[in-house]
Design an enzyme around this catalytic site. Structure first.
Site, mmCIF file in Angstrom:
data_model
loop_
_atom_site.group_PDB
_atom_site.id
_atom_site.type_symbol
_atom_site.label_atom_id
_atom_site.label_comp_id
_atom_site.label_asym_id
_atom_site.label_seq_id
_atom_site.Cartn_x
_atom_site.Cartn_y
_atom_site.Cartn_z
ATOM 1 N N ASP A 89 -25.484 1.159 -13.064
ATOM 2 C CA ASP A 89 -24.688 1.931 -14.014
ATOM 3 C C ASP A 89 -25.212 1.610 -15.411
ATOM 4 O O ASP A 89 -25.563 0.477 -15.719
ATOM 5 C CB ASP A 89 -23.208 1.541 -13.897
ATOM 6 C CG ASP A 89 -22.316 2.506 -14.662
ATOM 7 O OD1 ASP A 89 -22.327 2.457 -15.906
ATOM 8 O OD2 ASP A 89 -21.600 3.292 -14.029
ATOM 9 N N HIS A 117 -17.269 6.116 -11.491
ATOM 10 C CA HIS A 117 -18.651 5.685 -11.743
ATOM 11 C C HIS A 117 -19.415 5.337 -10.473
ATOM 12 O O HIS A 117 -20.584 5.698 -10.322
ATOM 13 C CB HIS A 117 -18.658 4.462 -12.672
ATOM 14 C CG HIS A 117 -18.467 4.810 -14.105
ATOM 15 N ND1 HIS A 117 -19.462 4.694 -15.050
ATOM 16 C CD2 HIS A 117 -17.388 5.279 -14.774
ATOM 17 C CE1 HIS A 117 -19.013 5.079 -16.221
ATOM 18 N NE2 HIS A 117 -17.747 5.436 -16.079
#
Length: 451
Positions: free
Chosen positions: A120, A19
């Site tokens: 994120d 990520h």
């Protein structure tokens, strides 16, 4: 001071899996275009150490990106239990407060208030923080558009399952637009199963909060699936496809190929080699590794395997010796360059979205063994909807199933899949051209984040 000189973007990375790196890649692009904007990049010490030391060359010239450590939530003296979910759960417990503390430090050191949160997508709480501070929130979704849609539509899906008749695990979600080829069993964990786990709660809150975002960005391109993209556009204030990052934010040129992968591939004819990599997080269990090895030995197709750990310890006795004339093992491989080599004809993969995108832009059909998250859903879409991959039967590698998949992918069926991949590869390339859809979306993103 100009607006850009007082702009201070808080970048909140999710420090697990793959990520953080795509988020930093996007920040690099924005920071290069907005050198007077300050970017405070927040992640755990381990994540930051990996990102900012491993990518030293990448970070040169980016004096406006400043890493800040966020506590990982692990208790003092923590000893890993071997359960990969445990450190994630511990991080999630205290992440909101830990991020707030780190952000306060960044504001104090820079003398600038936060003007935008670039995070994120998992970090639903950033939306609440942005609302309190009256600033913008732009989350990045690093996985596929299909998986984003199921998280945003979780309540709808759960309602359909609750009110369904029959075996819901085998039910086809015909009534939900765009999911006629998807069954409940293909959905990520936390949608209809294991809904009380910490990660499921995180993903659910994300799905509820994302429509409040100023814009939602994604590592994808609009043409990959116009129907799904249009569905997502209807859910959000702005939905910006700004990828594929491998094309829009190319990695630095390969300085060295220490293990001689490219030279080895040069020996083989077009589309004849199988490349194997299950990513950086999961390794298949021993019996599946053995089954795949046995299938490779039966087929005798040349293969290049990016293998985590010692293959001599984890594969059948004598396998390396018996296959040394047509097999190569490496502890790390320059994946994009390998997939782009003409001799590679199949990619055995866990079906994570980054790998899927790289396979698409290199035109290589996939053999998919998914493990968790969106990987099963990706597999189903690749095989049943797009026709550019084959799922391993029952998502478990057996000798028979692997032989079947390898022979299919490296035969006439594989040629058909390569032709279909071309229909995705060309628009992906066009999307990142000067007037392409992803380029135009990036301009919009840049204005939102830095204004």
């Amino acid at each position: 001071m100009t607006k850009s000189q007082i702009a201070h973007v808080a970048v909140l990375a999710f420090p697990f899996g793959t990520h953080a790196a795509p988020l930093l890649s996007l920040v690099h692009r924005i920071a290069a275009a907005a050198p007077h904007v300050t970017f405070s990049f927040f992640s755990t010490p381990q994540s930051n150490d990996s990102l900012f030391s491993r990518q030293t060359e990448n970070n040169k010239g980016f004096n406006n990106i400043i890493p800040y450590d966020v506590a990982d939530g692990l208790p003092k003296g923590y000893v890993p239990s071997g359960n990969p979910v445990e450190p994630v759960a511990l991080f999630l417990k205290s992440m909101t407060e830990n991020f707030k503390k780190a952000i306060d430090i960044a504001m104090a050191e820079s003398g600038k208030k936060i003007t935008c949160f670039l995070t994120d997508a998992f970090y639903w709480f950033a939306g609440e923080m942005a609302a309190v501070m009256n600033v913008k929130w732009v989350p990045l979704w690093t996985a596929a558009p299909y998986s984003l849609l199921v998280h945003v539509d979780t309540d709808i899906i759960r309602d359909k399952i609750i009110n369904s008749v029959g075996d819901s695990e085998c039910q086809i979600l015909n009534s939900i637009h765009g999911f006629s080829a998807v069954s409940v069993a293909d959905l990520p964990e936390g949608i209809v199963t294991d809904i009380e786990s910490p990660f499921a709660i995180l993903a659910y809150k994300m799905g509820v909060m994302l429509p409040c975002a100023t814009a939602v960005a994604i590592n994808s391109f609009e043409e990959v699936d116009p129907i799904c993209v249009n569905e997502l556009k209807s859910r959000f204030q702005k939905f910006l496809n700004v990828g594929p990052f491998s094309l829009a934010s190319p990695p630095p040129p390969m300085i060295s190929d220490d293990h001689g992968c490219i030279e080895w591939l040069d020996k083989y004819k077009t589309a004849s080699v199988t490349y194997i990599s299950f990513g950086t997080v999961i390794t298949p269990p021993p019996h599946e590794l053995a089954a795949l090895a046995e299938a490779l030995e039966v087929c005798k197709f040349p293969f290049l395997w990016s293998f985590r750990g010692n293959p001599e310890e984890k594969l059948p006795n004598g396998f390396l010796e018996r296959t040394k004339t047509y097999g190569k093992f490496v502890p790390w491989a320059p994946q994009l360059q390998i997939l782009g080599h003409g001799s590679v004809g199949a990619f055995v993969t866990h079906c994570g979205w980054n790998s899927v995108l790289e396979s698409i832009i290199c035109g290589v059909p996939m053999i998919c063994r998914p493990f968790f998250g969106d990987q099963r859903l990706n597999t189903q879409v690749l095989e049943k909807v797009w026709g550019i991959g084959i799922g391993i039967e029952n998502h478990v590698i057996t000798k028979k199933g692997a032989v079947k998949a390898l022979k299919s992918t490296l035969s006439r069926e594989g040629k058909k899949m390569r032709e279909k991949i071309g229909r995705f590869k060309e628009p992906a390339m066009k999307a990142v051209e000067p007037n392409g859809s992803s380029t135009e979306n990036f301009k919009t993103l840049l204005e939102i984040v830095t204004d």
